[in-house]
Design an enzyme around this catalytic site. Structure first.
Site, PDB file in Angstrom:
ATOM      1  N   THR A   1      47.552  38.411  36.710  1.00 28.31           N
ATOM      2  CA  THR A   1      48.020  37.617  35.749  1.00 28.31           C
ATOM      3  C   THR A   1      48.410  36.297  36.478  1.00 28.31           C
ATOM      4  O   THR A   1      48.194  36.138  37.798  1.00 28.31           O
ATOM      5  CB  THR A   1      49.492  37.795  35.247  1.00 28.31           C
ATOM      6  OG1 THR A   1      50.032  36.661  34.481  1.00 28.31           O
ATOM      7  CG2 THR A   1      50.423  38.365  36.353  1.00 28.31           C
TER       8      THR A   1
ATOM      9  N   CYS B   1      43.561  31.301  33.633  1.00 28.32           N
ATOM     10  CA  CYS B   1      44.319  32.524  32.596  1.00 28.32           C
ATOM     11  C   CYS B   1      43.148  33.495  32.680  1.00 28.32           C
ATOM     12  O   CYS B   1      41.886  33.244  32.547  1.00 28.32           O
ATOM     13  CB  CYS B   1      44.587  32.047  31.202  1.00 28.32           C
ATOM     14  SG  CYS B   1      45.356  33.569  30.207  1.00 28.32           S
TER      15      CYS B   1
END
Length: 229
Positions: free
Chosen positions: A83, A196
């Site tokens: 992440t 991302c």
């Protein structure tokens, strides 16, 4: 081969991409029936996202620390957070275990330096673009970091949370993100970071006019280099 520890579930789509890329990378390097030695803990994305939105970062840190300690007990030699946004608590996680954390921002900064990129665009969640916890770590390496204009942040966030984390890849959204990459190029960026993990599902190098630095791909490459050294 070292055992790679993964904290995933943020989202599971990106975690699946990590797992696939690690295993195909080992197979490519070692051949035959080889696959990656991994240990993964997957958290509930809804739970950690709700805590993020409530700004309860102590609770987020507690969840990810517990996950990291479990991965360490399971035999991991080093740790990865699958992440970008939740690298907000990376320092707390790293301090709670006795194995190294392969920090994504360091990997991306290394890639910029290796490619002689001094100004880089950054695309990610609204949180990652508007808070400085990730981009400051890039700036500490001497990089100038550009993000889209604030009125575009919610658009990127919607594409990530309403589409990509559910596995939906929409052509119109690809055009939107490529348009933002062109704007970052005009602002002076010599490359763009897909900051991302899910954005790599949407945008590829062939879509852009400047180098695209995929966070998942580069994180995986760094992990493989460490695991197979």
């Amino acid at each position: 081969m070292q055992t790679i520890g993964l904290i995933g579930g943020m989202s599971w789509e990106s975690s699946a991409a990590y797992y696939e890329a690690l295993n195909t990378g080992v197979e490519k390097r070692l051949g035959d029936l080889h696959s990656a030695r991994t240990v993964m803990t997957s958290v509930d994305f809804a739970e950690v996202t709700a805590l993020q939105e409530a700004e309860d970062w102590d609770a987020v840190a507690a969840l990810l620390v517990a996950a990291a300690q479990g991965v360490e007990r399971a035999g991991a030699d080093f740790l990865m957070l699958c992440t970008t946004t939740f690298h907000r608590v990376a320092d707390q996680v790293a301090a709670a275990v006795d194995i190294p954390l392969l920090h994504l921002a360091d990997v991306l900064a290394d890639a910029c330096v290796a490619n002689d990129v001094k100004e880089v665009g950054f695309l990610g969640t609204t949180f990652a673009m508007e808070r400085s916890f990730f981009t400051d770590r890039l700036r500490e390496r001497g990089l100038t970091v550009h993000v889209p204009q604030p009125d575009h942040h919610e658009t990127v966030n919607r594409i990530i949370y309403d589409e990509l984390v559910h596995g939906r890849v929409v052509t119109k959204s690809r055009r939107t993100v490529v348009g933002l990459i062109d704007e970052l190029w005009d602002a002076g960026a010599g490359a763009v970071i897909l900051g991302c993990t899910e954005l790599e599902l949407l945008v590829h190098q062939s879509d852009a006019n400047i180098p695209v630095l995929g966070s998942t791909s580069l994180h995986v490459e760094a992990a493989l280099a460490r695991a197979l050294a």
